[in-house]
Design an enzyme around this catalytic site. Sequence first.
Site: not given
Ligand SMILES: Cc1ncc(C[n+]2csc(CCOP(=O)(O)OP(=O)(O)O)c2C)c(N)n1
Lengths: 311, 276
Positions: A7, A106, A114, A80, A55, A164
């Site tokens: 990556r 990843h 994870d 995703f 996505e 990763r």
């Molecule tokens: C479908 C999907 N896309 C991407 C992710 C990767 N990801 C994990 S947390 C996150 C950000 C989440 O932000 P938010 O919902 O605001 O959570 P918080 O600020 O409460 O931690 C992302 C993009 C995921 N877990 N699932």
Amino acid sequence: MKKIATRDAYGKALVELGKQHQDVVVLDADLSKSTKTADFAREFPERFINAGIAEQNMVGMAAGLASAGKTVYASTFAIFATGRAFEVVRNSVAYSNMNVKLCASHAGITVGEDGGSHQSVEDIALMRSMPNMTVVVPADGVSAAQAVFAIYDIKGPAYLRLGRPAVPVIYQENSPFKIGQANRLRRGKDAAIIACGIMVGKALEAAQQLAQEGIEVAVVDMHTIKPLDEAIIIELARETGAILTVEEHSIIGGLGSAVCETVCAQYPVPVIRMGINDSFGQSGGPDELLQYYGLTVEKIVNNVRDLMRKK
Amino acid sequence: MKHIDQQQIQRLQEQARKVRRQIIAMLGEAGSGHTGGSLGAADIVTALYFWEMDIEPQRPDWEERDRFVLSKGHAAPLLYAVLAERGYFPTEYLQTLRKLGSPLQGHPDRSKLAGVDATTGSLGQGISWAVGMALAGKMDHKDYRVYSLLGDGELEEGMVWEAAMAAAHYRLDNLVAFIDFNGLQIDGPVAEVMSPLPIPAKFAAFGWEVLQIDGNDMRQILEALNCARVVKGRPTAIIARTVKGKGCSFIENKVEWHGVAPKGEEIARALAELDM
Ligand SMILES: Cc1ncc(C[n+]2csc(CCOP(=O)(O)OP(=O)(O)O)c2C)c(N)n1
Ligand SMILES: [Mg+2]
């Protein structure tokens, strides 16, 4: 031995590609720091679009951008990109033959801590089942960078599978890399190992160990899963009479299945498929997981021995 | 309506502080994981498990129980800390977070840990699951309630709005969704990356009852839960303004603390701050 994550190589190559080609546009879904498209975003903010955590929309927008003449590189985690957005990839990208490069990081179990929800072990199967889709799984940082440029020249859909963790560099900067043409890394007549991704390095190590016992195995890096280099598979089947496939992916539908399809139809010889044995991943360190799921040099060596008994 | 008094509020605040300490210790031990989003929502999930929900930790499969779906599954450390503190499993388990063979997976896995109602981690999917659970409750004429917690970034997933539409369509007044409105996602502030704003108007337009509170204020959380209980014919969204990383000054409101765990000195400092 020098190590680099595929990556990271992707992120750097993408910036170079952007310098050479004005039509390159990059999309991400709130994971640009992890997929490394952040490098491109910094260099060319006007050609970077963050889709947010969406996505399906990212891939749909990629198709639209491509239809308007852009060459689109769209990135998120493999689970995703190929899972959540599957049907959008299928209809808006593959079916409509759009110039979209899905570059997913990843992939596989080496996502690590994870856990299973984030470890994609089905993506090669999903992507290779679609007409028009080119599927590339680079073995190291050098070939990952080469692949970024090579898929640009395709003018159609492509899937680039990235990982990763940092993995050993096995190629020289000027090693040949051609889509659809596997790299023969080692010659041998006793058996052949066909591997892809991070398992190529381990296959080479296994071959070295076996050589000390006087067993000579051929090692091939099948970096392109589709279009598959069938000629080399048939050649290996004829020369060695036994094939071991090794991939960081389910043994259902990936490299192993692709090789078996060719071998069965054209030159039947015994095959053993190494990969994730029809199960999901789980949390753990990347190396611990490779050990747990049996994706080790030791297991490759043992499987080659078993395979030779089947000849 | 449940009675709210100052003593209870203090007890819950104290409990939330313990939960935060567990989160820091657990993440420190694991060496990776999501710190900010776990700390920020600690008051909400503590209120659910220690005040609101009708549950029996000794019978995690009890059919009549209230249910909770952590739709923002990356806040797993928060869920685990609360479940352990509530007696679902020994707190020693928390030390195994994210390790090979642990029931405490990086994201909640109901097949591995009793007490986890839904397997989550892929954003957007948990709220649909919660809608399904609420539908089953209606179908079976059971009066259990279903709670869910979503991130504000998570709202960018189209699936969330498909679920929101279905929940209103089927008049699921047994469903409550908290939106952890901390203003941050991974690549930056939600308003800059892909704005889901305005959040209250969106849920209202989808047919939900909408409440807006300070999600780090225990009294407001309890009052909102009380309000949601009397809403009839539609689901309730509680838009809870929170501080991501709440409780540890150097973690608060820092986008870079989304997905990293505290190390060495940081662990000691965070625990010290949470000791006061
Ligand atoms: C479908 C999907 N896309 C991407 C992710 C990767 N990801 C994990 S947390 C996150 C950000 C989440 O932000 P938010 O919902 O605001 O959570 P918080 O600020 O409460 O931690 C992302 C993009 C995921 N877990 N699932
Ligand atoms: Mg947020």
